[in-house]
Design a protein around this motif. Structure first.
Motif, PDB file in Angstrom:
ATOM      1  N   ALA A 105      33.976  31.726  49.200  1.00 14.25           N
ATOM      2  CA  ALA A 105      32.832  30.822  49.360  1.00 14.25           C
ATOM      3  C   ALA A 105      31.591  31.577  49.831  1.00 14.25           C
ATOM      4  O   ALA A 105      30.469  31.241  49.454  1.00 14.25           O
ATOM      5  CB  ALA A 105      33.178  29.712  50.348  1.00 14.25           C
ATOM      6  N   LEU A 106      31.798  32.607  50.649  1.00 19.40           N
ATOM      7  CA  LEU A 106      30.677  33.407  51.136  1.00 19.40           C
ATOM      8  C   LEU A 106      30.126  34.346  50.065  1.00 19.40           C
ATOM      9  O   LEU A 106      28.929  34.676  50.088  1.00 19.40           O
ATOM     10  CB  LEU A 106      31.119  34.245  52.349  1.00 19.40           C
ATOM     11  CG  LEU A 106      31.456  33.507  53.635  1.00 19.40           C
ATOM     12  CD1 LEU A 106      32.002  34.489  54.667  1.00 19.40           C
ATOM     13  CD2 LEU A 106      30.224  32.794  54.189  1.00 19.40           C
ATOM     14  N   ALA A 107      30.993  34.785  49.160  1.00 25.04           N
ATOM     15  CA  ALA A 107      30.591  35.765  48.140  1.00 25.04           C
ATOM     16  C   ALA A 107      31.069  35.325  46.763  1.00 25.04           C
ATOM     17  O   ALA A 107      31.938  35.964  46.163  1.00 25.04           O
ATOM     18  CB  ALA A 107      31.156  37.137  48.492  1.00 25.04           C
ATOM     19  N   PRO A 108      30.520  34.222  46.240  1.00 28.54           N
ATOM     20  CA  PRO A 108      30.985  33.731  44.932  1.00 28.54           C
ATOM     21  C   PRO A 108      30.762  34.760  43.833  1.00 28.54           C
ATOM     22  O   PRO A 108      29.732  35.432  43.791  1.00 28.54           O
ATOM     23  CB  PRO A 108      30.128  32.480  44.707  1.00 28.54           C
ATOM     24  CG  PRO A 108      28.950  32.632  45.611  1.00 28.54           C
ATOM     25  CD  PRO A 108      29.434  33.398  46.799  1.00 28.54           C
ATOM     26  N   GLY A 109      31.773  34.876  42.983  1.00 28.75           N
ATOM     27  CA  GLY A 109      31.682  35.778  41.839  1.00 28.75           C
ATOM     28  C   GLY A 109      32.128  37.197  42.102  1.00 28.75           C
ATOM     29  O   GLY A 109      32.207  37.997  41.169  1.00 28.75           O
ATOM     30  N   VAL A 110      32.435  37.543  43.347  1.00 28.20           N
ATOM     31  CA  VAL A 110      32.863  38.903  43.669  1.00 28.20           C
ATOM     32  C   VAL A 110      34.376  39.014  43.534  1.00 28.20           C
ATOM     33  O   VAL A 110      35.105  38.220  44.141  1.00 28.20           O
ATOM     34  CB  VAL A 110      32.438  39.293  45.098  1.00 28.20           C
ATOM     35  CG1 VAL A 110      32.968  40.684  45.445  1.00 28.20           C
ATOM     36  CG2 VAL A 110      30.924  39.253  45.239  1.00 28.20           C
TER      37      VAL A 110
END
Length: 271
Positions: A105-110
């Motif tokens: 949630a903090l780093a979407p797409g990683v």
């Protein structure tokens, strides 16, 4: 299709000159470490140096070596998210699927790579491996796991290693990468340990020194005889119908063919 990474080189994030040198070491993936390899009073500098490195458009070059970061906490995750040179985050000391969801949630797409480093993490291996579509792989953190379990030697890690292999496969992930071999001088021991890990279904290994990379590469690449045997299996599958036996008595069915295809794919991997 991208080649299967076999060598993953850890470098300390507070030594940017070493990180840049590692990018030319021949490792398939470079892991910038902001956790154990960095002293507490250097973590802020390590984060800033890593952000600077991965903000460089050249680091986002698709033909460049992928750079992962082993993060230390939320501040690292937030600082790194969205940087063009970041290829993945390695998440230490994960014990529950909820922690993976939090980072996602903090780093979407990683792409995320949880590290399982305790008995509790091993118990939750499958739920962690399948926690989120951002999870691209799982691996053990064996130093911490040894301490948690009181394990004296490698034999005590066979069950956790196999458990993680099964969890990854059940979650549809690539086989886990082996944890680091801590003695950079003992290349014979590294070779033997890699062979054992390969027997357990692990694929590739993290390193802490460039001299370990060629040993790891050779240990996990198929041998000439394995390639020859795989080619014989595929040839038989093209000329026959259903399950059959080769002249040397080996039995060939769909599962054997799939194994042969994986062997040849790994043998043809690009460097």
């Amino acid at each position: 299709m991208s080649p299967v990474p076999l060598t993953w080189l850890y470098v300390p994030g507070d030594r940017p000159e070493v990180v840049r040198k590692a990018l030319g070491s021949g490792a398939d993936v470079v892991i910038v470490d902001l956790e154990d390899a960095v002293a507490p009073d250097r973590k802020g500098y390590a984060r800033a140096a890593t952000v600077e490195l991965l903000s460089d458009p050249a680091a986002a070059d698709p033909v460049a070596v992928p750079v992962h970061v082993r993060v230390h906490g939320e501040d690292d995750v937030k600082a790194l998210h969205g940087l063009p040179g970041l290829s993945g985050m390695r998440l230490p000391k994960i014990t529950h699927a909820a922690s993976v969801h939090h980072v996602a949630a903090l780093a979407p797409g990683v792409p995320l790579y949880p590290l399982l480093e305790s008995a509790l993490a091993i118990e939750h291996a499958y739920s962690i491996a399948g926690a989120h579509h951002a999870v691209r792989g799982v691996a053990l953190g064996e130093a911490d796991l040894r301490a948690d379990l009181g394990v004296r030697d490698d034999a005590g890690l066979d069950w956790p290693r196999s458990r993680v292999v099964i969890a990854a496969r059940a979650a549809g992930l690539d086989p886990p990468v082996m944890s680091v071999f801590p003695d950079v001088r003992d290349l014979s021991g590294l070779r033997s340990s890699c062979a054992h890990g390969r027997d357990l279904g692990l694929l590739g290994r993290a390193a802490i020194h460039p001299r370990q990379l060629p040993v790891i590469e050779r240990a996990f690449r198929p041998t000439a005889r394995e390639v020859e045997a795989a080619e014989e299996v595929l040839e038989a599958s093209r000329t026959g119908v259903g399950a059959q036996a080769l002249p040397d008595g080996r039995f060939v069915d769909a599962a054997v063919v799939a194994t042969a295809e994986r062997t040849l794919s790994l043998a043809r991997r690009r460097r």
